[in-house]
Design a protein around this motif. Structure first.
Motif, PDB file in Angstrom:
ATOM      1  N   ASP A 166      17.717  18.450  10.032  1.00 52.43           N
ATOM      2  CA  ASP A 166      16.583  17.895  10.771  1.00 52.43           C
ATOM      3  C   ASP A 166      16.994  16.676  11.595  1.00 52.43           C
ATOM      4  O   ASP A 166      16.540  16.505  12.732  1.00 52.43           O
TER       5      ASP A 166
ATOM      6  N   HIS B 129      30.200  23.637  30.946  1.00 50.62           N
ATOM      7  CA  HIS B 129      29.356  24.159  29.870  1.00 50.62           C
ATOM      8  C   HIS B 129      28.816  25.541  30.221  1.00 50.62           C
ATOM      9  O   HIS B 129      28.784  26.437  29.376  1.00 50.62           O
TER      10      HIS B 129
ATOM     11  N   ASP C 282      14.104  23.517  27.015  1.00 49.99           N
ATOM     12  CA  ASP C 282      15.002  23.645  28.159  1.00 49.99           C
ATOM     13  C   ASP C 282      16.164  24.596  27.864  1.00 49.99           C
ATOM     14  O   ASP C 282      16.569  25.385  28.719  1.00 49.99           O
ATOM     15  N   THR C 283      16.696  24.537  26.659  1.00 49.21           N
ATOM     16  CA  THR C 283      17.785  25.432  26.272  1.00 49.21           C
ATOM     17  C   THR C 283      17.298  26.876  26.227  1.00 49.21           C
ATOM     18  O   THR C 283      17.986  27.791  26.698  1.00 49.21           O
TER      19      THR C 283
ATOM     20  N   ARG D  37      19.859  16.109  13.033  1.00 49.39           N
ATOM     21  CA  ARG D  37      20.661  16.462  14.205  1.00 49.39           C
ATOM     22  C   ARG D  37      19.966  17.474  15.121  1.00 49.39           C
ATOM     23  O   ARG D  37      20.511  17.865  16.143  1.00 49.39           O
ATOM     24  N   MET D  38      18.746  17.880  14.756  1.00 48.00           N
ATOM     25  CA  MET D  38      18.003  18.840  15.566  1.00 48.00           C
ATOM     26  C   MET D  38      17.632  18.201  16.909  1.00 48.00           C
ATOM     27  O   MET D  38      17.136  17.079  16.948  1.00 48.00           O
ATOM     28  N   PRO D  39      17.929  18.896  18.015  1.00 49.81           N
ATOM     29  CA  PRO D  39      17.556  18.351  19.325  1.00 49.81           C
ATOM     30  C   PRO D  39      16.039  18.165  19.421  1.00 49.81           C
ATOM     31  O   PRO D  39      15.275  18.797  18.688  1.00 49.81           O
ATOM     32  N   GLY D  40      15.632  17.325  20.359  1.00 51.33           N
ATOM     33  CA  GLY D  40      14.209  17.105  20.593  1.00 51.33           C
ATOM     34  C   GLY D  40      13.536  18.374  21.094  1.00 51.33           C
ATOM     35  O   GLY D  40      14.189  19.302  21.594  1.00 51.33           O
ATOM     36  N   GLU D  41      12.227  18.415  20.969  1.00 46.21           N
ATOM     37  CA  GLU D  41      11.466  19.611  21.344  1.00 46.21           C
ATOM     38  C   GLU D  41      11.694  20.014  22.801  1.00 46.21           C
ATOM     39  O   GLU D  41      11.864  21.185  23.100  1.00 46.21           O
ATOM     40  N   GLN D  42      11.727  19.046  23.713  1.00 43.02           N
ATOM     41  CA  GLN D  42      11.931  19.383  25.127  1.00 43.02           C
ATOM     42  C   GLN D  42      13.330  19.952  25.363  1.00 43.02           C
ATOM     43  O   GLN D  42      13.503  20.867  26.164  1.00 43.02           O
ATOM     44  N   ASP D  43      14.323  19.431  24.656  1.00 37.87           N
ATOM     45  CA  ASP D  43      15.676  19.978  24.775  1.00 37.87           C
ATOM     46  C   ASP D  43      15.736  21.418  24.268  1.00 37.87           C
ATOM     47  O   ASP D  43      16.424  22.259  24.843  1.00 37.87           O
ATOM     48  N   ILE D  44      15.007  21.719  23.206  1.00 32.65           N
ATOM     49  CA  ILE D  44      14.945  23.093  22.688  1.00 32.65           C
ATOM     50  C   ILE D  44      14.292  24.004  23.728  1.00 32.65           C
ATOM     51  O   ILE D  44      14.788  25.099  24.011  1.00 32.65           O
TER      52      ILE D  44
END
Length: 144
Positions: A25, A107, A36-37, A27-34
């Motif tokens: 939890d 990337h 966007d990914t 190291r989980m990316p933020g919601e917006q990063d999820i």
């Protein structure tokens, strides 16, 4: 009525490994990063756009050359490239009236290289590729 699968999928305790849950939890990316990914993976999920990106693995190409390689119209190619550019998957360089596209960064190249290598590596274990064009009762499209 619950099936046996429903019963086996239920956890008997709230957390089995609370330390690991906390670590993951943290190291989980933020919601917006999820989000966007997921958008990037959605872009890569379209065979026509993916073909454009694979063509760019060899370096920069202009819209007309990309259209010729992929079999898309120049208009469809430009539209797809605009979408990919808006998500920072490709970058553009203009030279007069010509627009030359390239993969935006290492990337993106790494994602494509890994995806293609994975597909090539797992080719032999896909039953739908061993002469069985139907998957879930639907013939696979061959126009991708």
């Amino acid at each position: 009525m619950k099936s046996s699968a429903d019963v086996h999928d239920a956890c008997n305790v709230r957390l089995v490994d609370p330390e690991r849950v906390a670590s993951v939890d943290a190291r989980m990316p933020g919601e917006q990063d999820i989000v966007d990914t997921a958008d990037v993976f959605g872009l890569l999920g379209d065979p026509r756009r993916l073909k454009l990106l694979v063509a760019l693995l060899d370096g920069e190409l202009c819209v007309c050359d990309l259209a010729a390689i992929t079999g898309l119209s120049e208009s469809a190619t430009s539209h797809a490239l605009r979408l990919l550019r808006a998500h920072r998957v490709v970058a553009v360089r203009r030279d007069g009236r010509n627009a030359f596209y390239r993969l935006d960064d290492a990337h993106v190249r790494m994602l494509l290289d890994l995806a293609v290598a994975h597909t090539e590596h797992t080719d032999a274990i896909h039953p739908e590729k061993d002469g069985h064009p139907e998957k879930d009762g639907h013939p696979e499209r061959s126009d991708a």
